[in-house]
Design an enzyme around this catalytic site. Structure first.
Site, PDB file in Angstrom:
ATOM      1  N   ASP A 120       0.856  -1.189   0.000  1.00 30.36           N
ATOM      2  CA  ASP A 120       0.000   0.000   0.000  1.00 30.36           C
ATOM      3  C   ASP A 120       0.893   1.240   0.000  1.00 30.36           C
ATOM      4  OD1 ASP A 120      -2.919   1.079   0.694  1.00 30.36           O
ATOM      5  OD2 ASP A 120      -1.437   2.264   1.785  1.00 30.36           O
TER       6      ASP A 120
ATOM      7  N   TYR B 292       3.451  10.041  -0.371  1.00 31.12           N
ATOM      8  CA  TYR B 292       4.482   9.532   0.548  1.00 31.12           C
ATOM      9  C   TYR B 292       5.887   9.885   0.048  1.00 31.12           C
ATOM     10  CZ  TYR B 292       0.757   6.428   2.367  1.00 31.12           C
ATOM     11  OH  TYR B 292      -0.398   5.910   2.883  1.00 31.12           O
TER      12      TYR B 292
ATOM     13  N   LYS C  66      -2.540   6.181  -4.420  1.00 34.55           N
ATOM     14  CA  LYS C  66      -3.615   7.118  -4.067  1.00 34.55           C
ATOM     15  C   LYS C  66      -3.363   8.485  -4.693  1.00 34.55           C
ATOM     16  CE  LYS C  66      -3.516   4.826   0.433  1.00 34.55           C
ATOM     17  NZ  LYS C  66      -2.116   4.605   0.803  1.00 34.55           N
TER      18      LYS C  66
ATOM     19  N   HIS D 219      -7.211   9.791  -1.697  1.00 34.24           N
ATOM     20  CA  HIS D 219      -6.532   9.787  -0.397  1.00 34.24           C
ATOM     21  C   HIS D 219      -7.356  10.467   0.710  1.00 34.24           C
ATOM     22  CE1 HIS D 219      -2.131   9.237   1.042  1.00 34.24           C
ATOM     23  NE2 HIS D 219      -2.956   9.083   2.048  1.00 34.24           N
TER      24      HIS D 219
END
Ligand code: A2P
Length: 313
Positions: A49, A54, A83, A114
């Site tokens: 994931d 990120y 996402k 998200h």
């Protein structure tokens, strides 16, 4: 039993391993990220994931490529999620393309919104947490977060870039609106979920509409504070396992997806072990929220979304 071997079905028939590897990475762990993800795949993780915001998708991409080249796993045996972040709310396909390029993949298995939010930022989505000079968050009041999901439907129906779509951080009222105003039921709703934030109403609502729940921060994120829960420790003693095993089994035993993360190879392996919990044990863990509710991931926009257990300090 290994949680990584438990396979669930999404509402469009696509199979998904119940345990996935979370890839939020503190700055000091990034140097080891590629090795960490390869190690996780060797241990048996088949579900990764990740997310555009990120900032580590290129590292996940390198790890996947290494795993494919070394013959540890084939692409079709991996399940990869990415996402789209609120600052890319109107550039959904662009965001997906950036993610695919970084991940070195032709498609992702699951593409998620998200947050149900739209924020004004640069063309490339940066900064990811935009504020004006007075420190006010730059929400785009004129935009509708549901349009992002509608564009995701379009991508799902008209390209081969995603095998399923879903959302994160939706509450019951937001999900009700989505179901009323769009044509594809999300495959999942990924939210913070653990005994202190059991969110029974949300879980029941989503499950009754065929939406699988995914738990992020199952241990309460940094420092794993949920491990200290006396109720989890007590059940762990009965099963002769650790509290972390109980907190991860809490989701897998109830038919949910859980996304633990660790940068420690020993804990990565330990986290795959799940035990079957009884209905009484699951009920007892569900009730912890009544006594000690706690949302560990506190964002400035929690209030905008209408979250319970939100604090602004
Ligand atoms: P570390 O990377 O040093 O293992 P969450 O999955 O809720 O986001 O929690 C992640 C945090 O929990 C990280 O700080 C991680 O630290 C820690 N953690 C992960 N697995 C375990 C475990 N089995 N026991 C103790 N701490 C853990």
């Amino acid at each position: 039993m290994k949680g990584t071997d438990v396979i669930l079905s999404l509402n469009n028939g696509v199979k998904i391993p119940a345990m996935g590897l979370g890839t939020v990475a503190p700055e000091d762990s990034r140097a080891k990220m590629v090795d960490n993800v390869v190690e996780a795949i060797k241990i048996g993780y088949r579900h990764i994931d990740t997310a555009w915001c990120y900032g580590i998708e290129d590292l996940v991409g390198k790890a996947l490529q290494r795993a494919f080249k070394e013959g540890i796993v084939k692409r079709e045996d991996m399940f990869v999620t990415t996402k789209v972040w609120p600052t890319m709310y109107d550039k959904v396909e662009q965001s997906l393309d950036v993610s695919l390029k970084s991940l070195q993949l032709d498609y992702v298995d699951l593409f998620l919104q998200h947050w149900p939010l739209c924020m004004k930022s640069g063309e490339d989505g940066y900064p990811t947490e935009p504020k004006d000079s007075n420190g006010n968050w730059l929400y785009d009041e004129k935009a509708d977060y549901l349009d992002t999901y509608k564009t995701m439907i379009d991508i799902y129906q008209n390209t081969n870039k995603v095998r399923a779509i879903g959302v994160c951080n939706y509450t019951v009222p937001l999900m009700e609106r989505l179901l009323k105003e769009t044509s594809v039921v999300p495959a999942v709703n990924q939210v913070e979920l653990h005994p202190q934030l059991a969110q029974r109403d949300l879980v029941q609502f989503c499950e009754s509409h065929g939406i699988l729940m995914e738990s992020y921060s199952p241990l309460g994120s940094g420092g794993a504070p949920v491990l200290k829960l006396p109720q989890a420790i007590e059940i762990a003693k009965k099963h002769n396992v650790t509290a972390s095993e109980i907190l991860l089994s809490y989701h897998v035993s109830a038919g949910r997806i859980v996304l633990p993360r660790s940068h420690n190879p020993k804990r990565l392996a330990q986290n795959t072990i799940v035990v079957e919990l009884t209905k009484e044990e699951l009920d007892a863990l569900d009730k912890v929220e009544n006594e000690s509710p706690k949302r560990y991931i506190q964002c400035a926009w929690s209030k905008v979304i209408g979250y319970s257990h939100w604090t602004d300090n």
